[in-house]
Design a protein around this motif. Sequence first.
Motif, short mmCIF file in Angstrom:
data_model
loop_
_atom_site.label_atom_id
_atom_site.label_comp_id
_atom_site.label_asym_id
_atom_site.label_seq_id
_atom_site.Cartn_x
_atom_site.Cartn_y
_atom_site.Cartn_z
N TYR A 81 -17.51 -14.48 -3.63
CA TYR A 81 -18.28 -13.35 -4.13
C TYR A 81 -18.77 -13.76 -5.51
N THR A 82 -20.08 -13.97 -5.62
CA THR A 82 -20.67 -14.60 -6.80
C THR A 82 -21.55 -13.63 -7.56
N ASN A 83 -21.34 -13.57 -8.87
CA ASN A 83 -22.14 -12.73 -9.75
C ASN A 83 -22.87 -13.62 -10.74
N PHE A 84 -24.20 -13.58 -10.71
CA PHE A 84 -25.03 -14.41 -11.59
C PHE A 84 -25.89 -13.48 -12.44
N THR A 85 -25.80 -13.62 -13.77
CA THR A 85 -26.59 -12.76 -14.67
C THR A 85 -27.39 -13.60 -15.64
N GLN A 86 -28.49 -13.03 -16.07
CA GLN A 86 -29.34 -13.68 -17.07
C GLN A 86 -29.78 -12.65 -18.10
N ALA A 87 -29.66 -12.97 -19.35
CA ALA A 87 -30.16 -12.13 -20.44
C ALA A 87 -31.61 -12.49 -20.74
N SER A 88 -32.37 -11.52 -21.22
CA SER A 88 -33.74 -11.78 -21.60
C SER A 88 -33.78 -12.81 -22.74
N HIS A 89 -34.65 -13.81 -22.61
CA HIS A 89 -34.70 -14.87 -23.62
C HIS A 89 -36.03 -15.61 -23.54
N SER A 90 -36.25 -16.48 -24.49
CA SER A 90 -37.44 -17.32 -24.52
C SER A 90 -37.08 -18.77 -24.24
N VAL A 91 -37.99 -19.46 -23.55
CA VAL A 91 -37.82 -20.89 -23.27
C VAL A 91 -39.00 -21.64 -23.87
N SER A 92 -38.71 -22.62 -24.70
CA SER A 92 -39.76 -23.45 -25.31
C SER A 92 -39.64 -24.87 -24.78
N TYR A 93 -40.77 -25.46 -24.41
CA TYR A 93 -40.75 -26.82 -23.87
C TYR A 93 -42.11 -27.46 -24.08
N THR A 94 -42.16 -28.77 -23.95
CA THR A 94 -43.41 -29.52 -24.06
C THR A 94 -43.81 -30.03 -22.69
N PRO A 95 -44.88 -29.50 -22.10
CA PRO A 95 -45.29 -29.94 -20.76
C PRO A 95 -45.60 -31.43 -20.74
N ASP A 96 -45.28 -32.09 -19.64
CA ASP A 96 -45.55 -33.53 -19.55
C ASP A 96 -46.72 -33.84 -18.63
N PHE A 97 -47.51 -32.81 -18.28
CA PHE A 97 -48.61 -33.04 -17.35
C PHE A 97 -49.98 -32.73 -17.95
N LEU A 98 -50.08 -32.45 -19.27
CA LEU A 98 -51.35 -32.07 -19.88
C LEU A 98 -52.27 -33.28 -20.04
N PRO A 99 -53.60 -33.06 -19.94
CA PRO A 99 -54.56 -34.15 -20.21
C PRO A 99 -54.41 -34.66 -21.64
N GLN A 100 -54.80 -35.92 -21.85
CA GLN A 100 -54.62 -36.54 -23.16
C GLN A 100 -55.44 -35.86 -24.26
N ASN A 101 -56.57 -35.24 -23.89
CA ASN A 101 -57.43 -34.63 -24.90
C ASN A 101 -56.96 -33.23 -25.31
N ILE A 102 -55.87 -32.74 -24.73
CA ILE A 102 -55.32 -31.43 -25.10
C ILE A 102 -54.03 -31.66 -25.88
N GLN A 103 -54.01 -31.17 -27.10
CA GLN A 103 -52.87 -31.36 -27.97
C GLN A 103 -52.01 -30.08 -27.98
N VAL A 104 -50.85 -30.15 -27.37
CA VAL A 104 -49.92 -29.03 -27.33
C VAL A 104 -48.54 -29.53 -27.74
N THR A 105 -47.99 -28.93 -28.75
CA THR A 105 -46.66 -29.35 -29.19
C THR A 105 -45.55 -28.67 -28.39
N SER A 106 -45.79 -27.42 -27.99
CA SER A 106 -44.78 -26.72 -27.19
C SER A 106 -45.39 -25.49 -26.53
N VAL A 107 -44.73 -25.05 -25.47
CA VAL A 107 -45.10 -23.83 -24.76
C VAL A 107 -43.87 -22.93 -24.76
N THR A 108 -44.07 -21.64 -25.04
CA THR A 108 -42.97 -20.68 -25.04
C THR A 108 -43.19 -19.66 -23.92
N ARG A 109 -42.16 -19.43 -23.14
CA ARG A 109 -42.24 -18.50 -22.02
C ARG A 109 -41.11 -17.49 -22.12
#
Length: 220
Positions: free
Chosen positions: A122-150
Motif C-alpha cells: 500500500y503505497t502513498n506518494f506525495t508531492q509539494a508544489s515547487h519549482s524546477v530549474s534546468y538547462t535544456p540540452d536540445f536548444l539550437p546553437q543560436n538560442i542562448q538560454v541559461t535555464s528554464v524554470t517550471r
Amino acid sequence: MKKIIILFSLILFNFSLRAQLIDMIQGHIGTAVFPSDNFNNGTGYTENMFGGFAPAQILGLGFSKFITDKVIAGSTLEFMNTTKESNALKISKLSINLKYNIISPDIYRFSPYIFASGNVLYTNFTQASHSVSYTPDFLPQNIQVTSVTRREPEFRFNALVFGVSGGAGLDINVYYNYNIFAEAGYNYNFAKNSALQNEYTTYNKSNLIYYSLTAGLRVY
C-alpha cells in the motif's frame, strides 16, 4: 492501510491462539536504499519518480512455520517512509515468504539462508508544489538560454502495488530458542502501470525498486 494492519493483526492473533500452527515469530528493523532519479535535461523531468529518495527506515514483524527442517514459510508486515526534496513516499508491505536454510537452523549456531517473497504494497506518494530549474540540452546553437524554470503542482496518490523480493541472510543462535539475523534483499515492485502513474507523472519510466538491509530477532 488500516485494513491491511487489522487483517494482519487478526491473522497473527489467530495463529497465536493455535501455537501448534506457528513455529517462529520475529521483529526486525532496517533500511531501504533507492537508485538515482535519472533526471533528463532534455525534458526537465526525472525518469524515475521512485529514485533519489533518502534511505528509508524499515520496521517489521512476522511469523513462520517449518515445512521441513530447512524450509520455512511465513508472512511479514513492514512499514517504511522516506523523503526527497519535494516528495514523500510511505509504504506498508505485506509479504508471503519462502525461506531455505542451507544449514538447519535448529541444529547449528550459524545458518545461512536464501529467501523469496511475493508482496502487496500500500503505497502513498506525495508531492509539494515547487519549482524546477534546468538547462535544456536540445536548444539550437543560436538560442542562448541559461535555464528554464517550471512550476510543479501539489498532489497525493495512493495505490496497491504488487511485487517480488529475493535475497540472502544469516541466522545466528544466541540463546536456546532465540536467534538474531541479518539479511539483504532486492525488491522489485510493478508500480509503473499502477494508479501512481497519472497525468502528473507520465514522464516516469521506472518501477519501484529498492535494496533492503534488515536485522532482527527470531523466537522459535
